[in-house]
Design a protein around this motif. Structure first.
Motif, mmCIF file in Angstrom:
data_model
loop_
_atom_site.group_PDB
_atom_site.id
_atom_site.type_symbol
_atom_site.label_atom_id
_atom_site.label_comp_id
_atom_site.label_asym_id
_atom_site.label_seq_id
_atom_site.Cartn_x
_atom_site.Cartn_y
_atom_site.Cartn_z
ATOM 1 N N THR A 339 0.822 -1.212 0.000
ATOM 2 C CA THR A 339 0.000 0.000 0.000
ATOM 3 C C THR A 339 0.854 1.258 0.000
ATOM 4 N N GLY A 340 2.098 1.160 0.472
ATOM 5 C CA GLY A 340 2.954 2.337 0.595
ATOM 6 C C GLY A 340 2.654 3.171 1.821
ATOM 7 N N ARG A 341 1.753 2.724 2.674
ATOM 8 C CA ARG A 341 1.361 3.507 3.854
ATOM 9 C C ARG A 341 2.222 3.136 5.063
ATOM 10 N N PRO A 342 2.256 3.965 6.099
ATOM 11 C CA PRO A 342 3.190 3.788 7.225
ATOM 12 C C PRO A 342 2.921 2.524 8.051
ATOM 13 N N ILE A 343 4.026 1.971 8.557
ATOM 14 C CA ILE A 343 3.994 0.808 9.445
ATOM 15 C C ILE A 343 4.781 1.149 10.702
ATOM 16 N N LEU A 344 4.223 0.802 11.849
ATOM 17 C CA LEU A 344 4.899 0.916 13.140
ATOM 18 C C LEU A 344 5.011 -0.472 13.765
ATOM 19 N N PHE A 345 6.123 -0.723 14.441
ATOM 20 C CA PHE A 345 6.311 -2.005 15.111
ATOM 21 C C PHE A 345 6.340 -1.784 16.618
ATOM 22 N N PHE A 346 5.515 -2.546 17.309
ATOM 23 C CA PHE A 346 5.423 -2.433 18.766
ATOM 24 C C PHE A 346 5.854 -3.767 19.368
ATOM 25 N N THR A 347 7.041 -3.792 19.992
ATOM 26 C CA THR A 347 7.641 -5.060 20.430
ATOM 27 C C THR A 347 8.170 -4.959 21.853
ATOM 28 N N PRO A 348 7.297 -4.853 22.839
ATOM 29 C CA PRO A 348 7.772 -4.768 24.233
ATOM 30 C C PRO A 348 8.470 -6.035 24.708
ATOM 31 N N ASP A 349 8.195 -7.156 24.040
ATOM 32 C CA ASP A 349 8.777 -8.440 24.444
ATOM 33 C C ASP A 349 9.832 -8.906 23.440
ATOM 34 N N LEU A 350 10.478 -7.981 22.771
ATOM 35 C CA LEU A 350 11.382 -8.332 21.666
ATOM 36 C C LEU A 350 12.469 -9.322 22.074
ATOM 37 N N ALA A 351 13.130 -9.079 23.184
ATOM 38 C CA ALA A 351 14.238 -9.943 23.597
ATOM 39 C C ALA A 351 13.753 -11.358 23.851
ATOM 40 N N ASP A 352 12.646 -11.490 24.607
ATOM 41 C CA ASP A 352 12.125 -12.822 24.918
ATOM 42 C C ASP A 352 11.634 -13.525 23.666
ATOM 43 N N TYR A 353 10.923 -12.783 22.817
ATOM 44 C CA TYR A 353 10.367 -13.405 21.614
ATOM 45 C C TYR A 353 11.478 -13.839 20.668
ATOM 46 N N SER A 354 12.475 -13.001 20.509
ATOM 47 C CA SER A 354 13.578 -13.318 19.616
ATOM 48 C C SER A 354 14.348 -14.528 20.117
ATOM 49 N N ASP A 355 14.522 -14.630 21.439
ATOM 50 C CA ASP A 355 15.243 -15.770 22.008
ATOM 51 C C ASP A 355 14.456 -17.059 21.867
ATOM 52 N N SER A 356 13.127 -16.987 22.067
ATOM 53 C CA SER A 356 12.319 -18.214 22.060
ATOM 54 C C SER A 356 11.924 -18.655 20.659
ATOM 55 N N ARG A 357 11.619 -17.722 19.785
ATOM 56 C CA ARG A 357 11.130 -18.072 18.453
ATOM 57 C C ARG A 357 12.166 -17.793 17.368
ATOM 58 N N GLY A 358 12.867 -16.699 17.507
ATOM 59 C CA GLY A 358 13.869 -16.336 16.509
ATOM 60 C C GLY A 358 13.258 -15.563 15.359
ATOM 61 N N LEU A 359 14.037 -14.635 14.776
ATOM 62 C CA LEU A 359 13.565 -13.777 13.697
ATOM 63 C C LEU A 359 14.518 -13.867 12.514
ATOM 64 N N TYR A 360 13.968 -13.698 11.312
ATOM 65 C CA TYR A 360 14.797 -13.727 10.111
ATOM 66 C C TYR A 360 15.476 -12.378 9.842
ATOM 67 N N PHE A 361 14.886 -11.295 10.378
ATOM 68 C CA PHE A 361 15.453 -9.962 10.158
ATOM 69 C C PHE A 361 15.559 -9.243 11.480
ATOM 70 N N GLU A 362 16.648 -8.543 11.663
ATOM 71 C CA GLU A 362 16.836 -7.768 12.882
ATOM 72 C C GLU A 362 15.991 -6.500 12.818
ATOM 73 N N PRO A 363 15.575 -5.974 13.973
ATOM 74 C CA PRO A 363 14.708 -4.782 14.001
ATOM 75 C C PRO A 363 15.256 -3.595 13.224
ATOM 76 N N GLU A 364 16.586 -3.457 13.173
ATOM 77 C CA GLU A 364 17.141 -2.319 12.438
ATOM 78 C C GLU A 364 16.900 -2.406 10.938
ATOM 79 N N ASP A 365 16.430 -3.557 10.455
ATOM 80 C CA ASP A 365 16.118 -3.707 9.035
ATOM 81 C C ASP A 365 14.625 -3.599 8.740
ATOM 82 N N TRP A 366 13.796 -3.450 9.783
ATOM 83 C CA TRP A 366 12.350 -3.432 9.567
ATOM 84 C C TRP A 366 11.914 -2.105 8.941
ATOM 85 N N PRO A 367 10.841 -2.153 8.141
ATOM 86 C CA PRO A 367 10.423 -0.956 7.387
ATOM 87 C C PRO A 367 9.540 -0.002 8.188
#
Length: 856
Positions: A339-367
């Motif tokens: 759509t080209g419209r704005p996206i915000l990411f809200f991740t208060p549990d980022l450390a726990d979620y990343s450790d337990s599930r794992g992510l393909y892209f680091e937050p610094e690469d998110w749009p």
């Protein structure tokens, strides 16, 4: 008046009995329903495929949603597809009555409820099958059916084997993927990272991967009328929308299991309240879009009645109406990028979620901006609503992400998918096979995955195979037993897993015939009788889809069902393992009964259909060749030594014995551990094995009694459990050895006990190539063993002491160790393993000519 104790006791007893009766009744009713459904399914699988029928399923019937919905609507609008009949699967026709009502006048659109006989009829007879998740374990694609799996999003969070312990959840997913004719990928990243790598389809899948974008994203391109209609649907659902701009909060599900998501609705309500307090509510409204599996929890909360987006409105239509998206780790943001419209990411549990599930892209690469607190999110949202744009850094990442993930999103994806799947115009579009790595493929059946010698040997072999040379898959029965799960998790990560879920399809009559053939000793009819052959061929397809393997190995060799099933592998060289003197095994008595006689005899009758019969030593091969000559030609008998995983053995042996045997619930270490570790100048003899007749631990106990009488500073430790434990305990008491003989039972890490002992002893009547001898050799333990048929292959020259099979001779052998006559040498486990692995390749017919020359 107080009730008497007996009255209370009787009342409680009656209630317990009533509860048990209800549980049994519910179980019987459930089993009866499953039986009825299986019979309907079996019947319809014998009926002709209905040309022009299309079955759609999204999230197990959780609405008319996602890519299947977009393809369905495009088909309805395509002139040359008007002859098609469409069947939609819904979990509850009343819950989705508005969807049903929308097509009440369409004679070519019908609905079936998930899991009903009508569902299984449609699943068995529809020509086209379209699913964004998985069909149930009973599903097996029939000849004449075309299966398109669209999946439900480009992954941000890790998937499949990329997740820690992820292999445990792949069984039905990989089964569906290898059955699919087409796998839809929104972009090349999804094709490569998810399908080919995370689910290990590279090298085995015969599916075609479509890289033409996502049909559901077409639904986001809304004209003026569509926008008005979409907003009207939200308003009619009770959302006071007015002319306000939608800020959509769309978090993913949380929790350890997809089947049991975490109830985090209170947290979501708090986040929405904080956001709403920071924006101009006359211009903007925050709505909540939950994941499909969380929607039922959210729908039950009255506080969300004016905020919750209904599940029957397609997500991508809502995205088309949305001004700003707020999400966390959901793949929904990949769609919204278009759509080209704005996206915000809200991740208060980022450390726990990343450790337990794992992510393909680091937050610094998110749009988009990544916020860790509600206050930070509110500030970022307020700024975006004022400026209408993202901050400069986020905007650059946004453009990069659009190019990477939305390259095919032009609003015409659905039409292209139809051209590929329904018209067969593959070459006009971005369609390709899964990457082939040009490695010969091996499928190994590992057995029941219980902790025993066969499982250990299989796991060792999977670690030692050259995975750069072979593509390896393993199959076994999916189990919930903790020990089996631990063994499954120990499978080499390079190995693709096919855990068997569900049961064999077929009518009650055909199943009865199959069981009767087995009982009557006619299991070989699995190939001869047409109905039985169809039954087994279908089961192969149900388990392995369209997969083909160059080499198929029954490494267990003890299961008639699997021994028959693997013979239905298409175009394979097939081998079956003989881990023991199987004629002796067949006649082995346990509690007075020859419990393995019938099943092993049935397996023997299948030997002529296998290409190679592989014993675990040359001597054992000669024994089996002689004993089983009536069942197979001599040329089929060969051998391959068991392998040892020295690195794993040495690592496990180095662990603390107290820690590895401590009860996790009570924190208590067994008494025998302290006895074994005590510095009391006692010599510890150890033996590891199942407490069953062929291991003959009774002989070892009697021999030890002779030794102990003369040398009291000795101890015997028996590691393992089995049907003879009670008899052995009685013998120990009879001989007065309660303080000198330890029965540890089954323990998860026996290597710590071996490492704490002084001499390994074996008293078996017969063996193949005992894994415990290999393990003792790796640990450098002196070995005393009785003589059995294949002992000269089990114990390398110059190692240990072999004695006759009598109490007195075994006692002499133990005494020989005490006097320093039995010593351990340096076992070259690396050279041994190289030889054993090359023997494996040769035994299954996979050796290269140069390897055979080197072995001569």
């Amino acid at each position: 008046m107080l009730a008497s104790p007996n009255s209370v006791k009787n009342t409680c007893s009656n209630e317990v009995q009533r509860d048990r009766t209800l549980i049994r009744m519910k179980s019987l009713i459930s089993r009866a329903k499953r039986f009825v459904h299986s019979q309907f399914h079996a019947h319809w699988r014998t009926e002709p495929i209905k040309p022009g029928t299309v079955l759609y399923e999204s999230f197990n019937g959780n609405g008319m949603l996602c890519n299947p919905e977009a393809i369905f609507r495009q088909l309805l609008a395509t002139p040359d597809m008007r002859q098609l009949r469409h069947i939609w699967v819904l979990a509850d026709l009343r819950q989705f009555r508005s969807t049903v009502a929308e097509f009440a006048g369409a004679r070519n659109v019908t609905f079936v409820r998930y899991g009903t006989p009508s569902y299984y009829r449609a699943l068995a007879t529809s020509e086209y099958l379209i699913n964004n998740a998985t069909f149930p374990p009973q599903f097996s694609k029939r000849p004449g059916q075309t299966y398109l799996n669209t999946w439900h999003g480009t992954p941000l969070k890790r998937m499949g084997y990329d997740i820690d312990r992820g292999a445990l959840g792949t069984a039905n997913i990989i089964r569906n993927f290898v059955a699919a004719d087409y796998l839809l990928a929104a972009n090349p990243f999804m094709a490569e990272q998810m399908y080919e790598k995370a689910y290990k389809l590279s090298g085995i899948s015969r599916s075609l991967i479509i890289e033409e974008g996502y049909p559901r994203i077409d639904r986001q391109a809304l004209d003026t009328d569509s926008v008005a209609a979409g907003r009207a649907r939200l308003t009619s659902a009770g959302i006071p929308l007015g002319d306000r701009t939608i800020v959509l909060y769309a978090p993913t599900w949380k929790g350890a299991s997809f089947a049991r998501p975490e109830d985090d609705i209170d947290q979501l309500l708090d986040h929405i309240a904080r956001l709403t307090a920071q924006i101009d509510t006359s211009k903007y409204v925050v709505l909540l879009k939950t994941h499909q599996i969380v929607h039922a929890l959210a729908r039950s909360r009255p506080e969300l009645s004016r905020l919750l987006v209904p599940n029957n409105i397609p997500t991508n239509v809502v995205l088309g109406l949305t001004g700003v998206l707020i999400t966390d780790y959901s793949s929904i943001f990949f769609d919204f990028l278009a759509t080209g419209r704005p996206i915000l990411f809200f991740t208060p549990d980022l450390a726990d979620y990343s450790d337990s599930r794992g992510l393909y892209f680091e937050p610094e690469d998110w749009p988009g901006p990544v916020c860790r607190t509600s206050d930070e999110l509110a500030v970022e949202l307020a700024e975006i609503l004022v400026t209408g744009t993202l901050p400069a850094g986020s905007a650059a990442r946004y453009r990069t992400s659009q190019q990477k993930f939305c390259g095919q999103e032009d609003g015409r994806v659905s039409a292209r998918i139809i051209d590929i799947v329904f018209r067969g115009n593959v070459r006009r579009h971005h369609v390709r096979p899964a990457v082939s790595q040009n490695r010969p493929s091996i499928l190994m059946y590992l057995g029941g995955m219980r902790s025993n010698g066969i499982t250990t040997s299989a796991l060792n072999l999977l670690n030692n195979i050259d995975h750069s040379r072979f593509d390896v898959s393993a199959c076994f029965i999916q189990s919930k037993a903790p020990a089996s799960i631990d063994n499954q998790l120990a499978i080499n990560p390079a190995v693709r897993q096919f855990p068997r879920v569900g049961g064999i399809n077929g009518s009650a009559l055909d199943q009865l015939a199959r069981h009767l053939d087995f009982r009557r000793g006619r299991i070989s009819r699995h190939q001869e009788q047409p109905t039985q052959k169809t039954l087994w061929d279908d089961e192969w397809t149900r388990c392995f889809g369209d997969s083909h393997f160059d080499f198929v190995v029954d490494f267990s060799g003890y299961g008639p069902f699997w021994a028959a099933l693997l013979l239905h592998s298409p175009e394979s060289i097939r081998s079956i393992w003989l881990h023991n003197d199987l004629a002796a095994d067949a006649h082995r008595k346990i509690t007075g009964k020859k419990r393995m006689l019938h099943s092993l005899t049935q397996i023997f009758t299948l030997y002529e259909q296998y290409d190679h019969l592989v014993s675990v030593s040359p001597t054992l091969s000669a024994i089996n060749n002689r004993q089983l000559a009536p069942y197979a030609a001599p040329a089929k008998f060969t051998f391959a030594l068991n392998t040892a995983d020295a690195k794993q053995i040495l690592s496990a042996a180095s662990q603390d014995l107290r820690e590895t045997t401590r009860n996790l619930e009570t924190g208590i270490t067994p008494d025998w551990v302290e006895v074994l570790l005590a510095d009391d100048k006692t010599t510890n003899f150890v033996s590891v094995g199942r407490l069953s007749p062929e291991k003959n631990q009774a002989r070892l106990i009697r021999a030890f009694n002779i030794v102990h009488t003369a040398t009291p500073t000795t101890r015997l430790v028996l590691v393992g459990d089995g049907p003879l434990r009670g008899q052995l305990e009685s013998l120990i008491r009879k001989l007065g050895l309660e303080k000198s003989v330890v029965l540890t039972g089954e323990i998860p890490n026996p290597y710590t006990v071996l490492a704490a002992s002084d001499c390994f002893a074996l008293s078996s009547n017969y063996e193949g190539q005992p894994m415990v001898i290999l393990e003792a050799l790796v640990l450098g333990l002196p070995i005393v063993t009785v003589e059995f048929g294949s002992v000269k292959n089990a114990l390398p020259p110059g190692f240990g002491l072999v004695v006759p099979q009598t109490d007195e001779d075994l006692a002499e052998g133990l005494n020989a160790f005490l006097t320093g006559e039995v010593r351990s040498g340096t076992f070259d486990h690396a050279a041994y393993t190289r030889l054993a692995v090359e023997q494996f390749y040769s035994a299954i017919g996979a050796a290269r000519p140069e390897d055979l020359i080197q072995q001569m």
